[in-house]
Design a protein around this motif. Structure first.
Motif, mmCIF file in Angstrom:
data_model
loop_
_atom_site.group_PDB
_atom_site.id
_atom_site.type_symbol
_atom_site.label_atom_id
_atom_site.label_comp_id
_atom_site.label_asym_id
_atom_site.label_seq_id
_atom_site.Cartn_x
_atom_site.Cartn_y
_atom_site.Cartn_z
ATOM 1 N N TYR A 98 8.181 -15.556 16.492
ATOM 2 C CA TYR A 98 7.310 -15.288 15.356
ATOM 3 C C TYR A 98 7.258 -16.552 14.497
ATOM 4 C CZ TYR A 98 5.114 -13.027 11.423
ATOM 5 O OH TYR A 98 4.236 -12.698 10.426
ATOM 6 N N ASN A 99 6.078 -17.000 14.155
ATOM 7 C CA ASN A 99 5.908 -18.213 13.359
ATOM 8 C C ASN A 99 5.291 -17.862 12.010
ATOM 9 O OD1 ASN A 99 5.291 -20.677 12.239
ATOM 10 N ND2 ASN A 99 4.309 -21.495 14.065
ATOM 11 N N PRO A 100 6.070 -17.962 10.930
ATOM 12 C CA PRO A 100 5.529 -17.625 9.605
ATOM 13 C C PRO A 100 4.362 -18.509 9.185
ATOM 14 C CG PRO A 100 7.842 -18.329 9.453
ATOM 15 C CD PRO A 100 7.468 -18.341 10.894
ATOM 16 N N GLU A 101 4.217 -19.678 9.806
ATOM 17 C CA GLU A 101 3.092 -20.558 9.477
ATOM 18 C C GLU A 101 1.765 -20.006 9.995
ATOM 19 O OE1 GLU A 101 3.833 -24.614 10.562
ATOM 20 O OE2 GLU A 101 5.809 -24.596 9.607
ATOM 21 N N ASN A 102 1.826 -18.968 10.826
ATOM 22 C CA ASN A 102 0.614 -18.340 11.350
ATOM 23 C C ASN A 102 0.107 -17.214 10.452
ATOM 24 O OD1 ASN A 102 0.668 -20.043 13.528
ATOM 25 N ND2 ASN A 102 1.606 -18.574 14.908
ATOM 26 N N VAL A 103 0.643 -17.149 9.246
ATOM 27 C CA VAL A 103 0.210 -16.147 8.258
ATOM 28 C C VAL A 103 -0.533 -16.887 7.150
ATOM 29 C CG1 VAL A 103 0.992 -14.426 6.593
ATOM 30 C CG2 VAL A 103 2.164 -14.650 8.801
ATOM 31 N N PHE A 104 -1.707 -16.365 6.796
ATOM 32 C CA PHE A 104 -2.487 -17.002 5.737
ATOM 33 C C PHE A 104 -3.279 -15.947 4.976
ATOM 34 C CE2 PHE A 104 -5.106 -16.792 9.475
ATOM 35 C CZ PHE A 104 -6.380 -16.510 9.016
ATOM 36 N N VAL A 134 -11.473 -13.573 14.280
ATOM 37 C CA VAL A 134 -12.014 -14.515 13.303
ATOM 38 C C VAL A 134 -12.278 -15.847 13.987
ATOM 39 C CG1 VAL A 134 -10.847 -13.427 11.344
ATOM 40 C CG2 VAL A 134 -9.739 -15.322 12.523
ATOM 41 N N THR A 135 -13.222 -16.590 13.434
ATOM 42 C CA THR A 135 -13.526 -17.921 13.937
ATOM 43 C C THR A 135 -12.797 -18.934 13.081
ATOM 44 O OG1 THR A 135 -15.715 -17.142 14.602
ATOM 45 C CG2 THR A 135 -15.387 -19.525 14.492
ATOM 46 N N GLY A 136 -11.989 -19.778 13.734
ATOM 47 C CA GLY A 136 -11.223 -20.792 13.028
ATOM 48 C C GLY A 136 -12.068 -22.005 12.699
ATOM 49 N N THR A 141 -4.271 -10.800 3.463
ATOM 50 C CA THR A 141 -3.340 -11.636 4.210
ATOM 51 C C THR A 141 -3.437 -11.287 5.688
ATOM 52 O OG1 THR A 141 -1.885 -11.727 2.278
ATOM 53 C CG2 THR A 141 -0.936 -12.400 4.394
ATOM 54 N N LEU A 142 -3.598 -12.336 6.501
ATOM 55 C CA LEU A 142 -3.813 -12.192 7.941
ATOM 56 C C LEU A 142 -2.703 -12.900 8.713
ATOM 57 C CD1 LEU A 142 -7.620 -13.082 7.876
ATOM 58 C CD2 LEU A 142 -6.621 -10.793 7.943
ATOM 59 N N ASP A 143 -2.388 -12.360 9.883
ATOM 60 C CA ASP A 143 -1.328 -12.892 10.732
ATOM 61 C C ASP A 143 -1.914 -13.175 12.111
ATOM 62 O OD1 ASP A 143 0.963 -13.411 12.216
ATOM 63 O OD2 ASP A 143 2.043 -11.644 11.509
ATOM 64 N N THR A 144 -1.821 -14.428 12.575
ATOM 65 C CA THR A 144 -2.350 -14.777 13.896
ATOM 66 C C THR A 144 -1.282 -14.712 14.992
ATOM 67 O OG1 THR A 144 -1.977 -17.158 13.614
ATOM 68 C CG2 THR A 144 -4.132 -16.289 12.935
ATOM 69 N N ASN A 145 -0.044 -14.372 14.638
ATOM 70 C CA ASN A 145 0.982 -14.186 15.663
ATOM 71 C C ASN A 145 0.598 -12.998 16.541
ATOM 72 O OD1 ASN A 145 3.415 -15.986 15.075
ATOM 73 N ND2 ASN A 145 3.019 -15.111 13.062
ATOM 74 N N HIS A 146 0.958 -13.064 17.813
ATOM 75 C CA HIS A 146 0.773 -11.908 18.689
ATOM 76 C C HIS A 146 1.623 -10.767 18.119
ATOM 77 C CE1 HIS A 146 1.120 -9.233 22.128
ATOM 78 N NE2 HIS A 146 0.047 -9.831 22.614
ATOM 79 N N PRO A 147 1.156 -9.526 18.170
ATOM 80 C CA PRO A 147 1.945 -8.410 17.630
ATOM 81 C C PRO A 147 3.353 -8.303 18.229
ATOM 82 C CG PRO A 147 -0.283 -7.682 18.107
ATOM 83 C CD PRO A 147 -0.162 -9.085 18.642
ATOM 84 N N LEU A 148 3.567 -8.837 19.420
ATOM 85 C CA LEU A 148 4.890 -8.776 20.043
ATOM 86 C C LEU A 148 5.649 -10.101 19.946
ATOM 87 C CD1 LEU A 148 4.043 -6.663 23.220
ATOM 88 C CD2 LEU A 148 5.135 -5.904 21.106
ATOM 89 N N ALA A 149 5.144 -11.044 19.149
ATOM 90 C CA ALA A 149 5.853 -12.315 18.965
ATOM 91 C C ALA A 149 7.240 -12.039 18.397
ATOM 92 C CB ALA A 149 5.069 -13.231 18.035
#
Length: 168
Positions: free
Chosen positions: A98-104, A125-127, A146-154
């Motif tokens: 899980y990478n907290p940097e993938n939350v914005f 979403v389009t980056g 707040t959005l999370d781009t980590n895979h749900p199973l990360a």
């Protein structure tokens, strides 16, 4: 009796569990129904097609081609039809840490008016690079989403109970 080897096409049955023991994937109809809520009178978690409960039965892979989790494919080598094994899969061999940097967060005003975001909602979403990304809504306030781009199973260690059903 024949043993599976690298390069063989095989059919496997499996139950995939998360660390808390909950089932997240299965080829067995009764487990698949449990996973998505089919047959219990509850709302289904099958996605838009409502078809998850019919997507059961042995899964076909070619051992060594990366069709499935590598640790599972490695454990299949030497197995005989009907044999079962339990395989633990680390996050590195599954969906990564899980990478907290993938939350914005985005301002609510930047969100499309036709979408009413709720926690747990999955969106595409389009980056900035014009690539499509899957995100999960993890918090909603009057000002921000707040959005999370980590895979749900990360970050999850997965356990698969695997049965070799057939060597094709």
């Amino acid at each position: 009796m024949a043993q599976a080897k690298k390069g063989d096409t095989v059919l496997i049955n499996f139950i995939g569990r998360m660390e808390d023991g909950s089932i997240m994937d299965s080829t067995y109809p009764e487990e698949k129904q449990s996973e998505c809520g089919c047959g219990d009178g509850a709302e289904h978690n099958c996605g838009d097609d409502g078809d998850c409960c019919q997507d059961t039965g042995p899964f076909e892979i070619v051992i060594g081609e990366g069709d499935f989790y590598i640790p599972v494919e490695e454990e299949l080598v030497g197995m005989q039809v009907g044999e079962k094994k339990t395989v633990t899969i680390s996050p590195d061999d599954a969906f990564g840490d899980y990478n907290p940097e993938n939350v914005f967060s985005v301002e609510r005003s930047e969100f499309p008016d036709d979408i009413d975001p709720v926690v747990g909602m999955g969106l595409e979403v389009t980056g900035e690079d014009d690539e499509l990304y899957m995100v999960t809504v993890i918090e909603v306030t009057d000002e921000q989403i707040t959005l999370d781009t980590n895979h749900p199973l990360a970050g999850e260690t997965l356990t698969y109970e695997v049965e070799l059903a057939e060597i094709v």
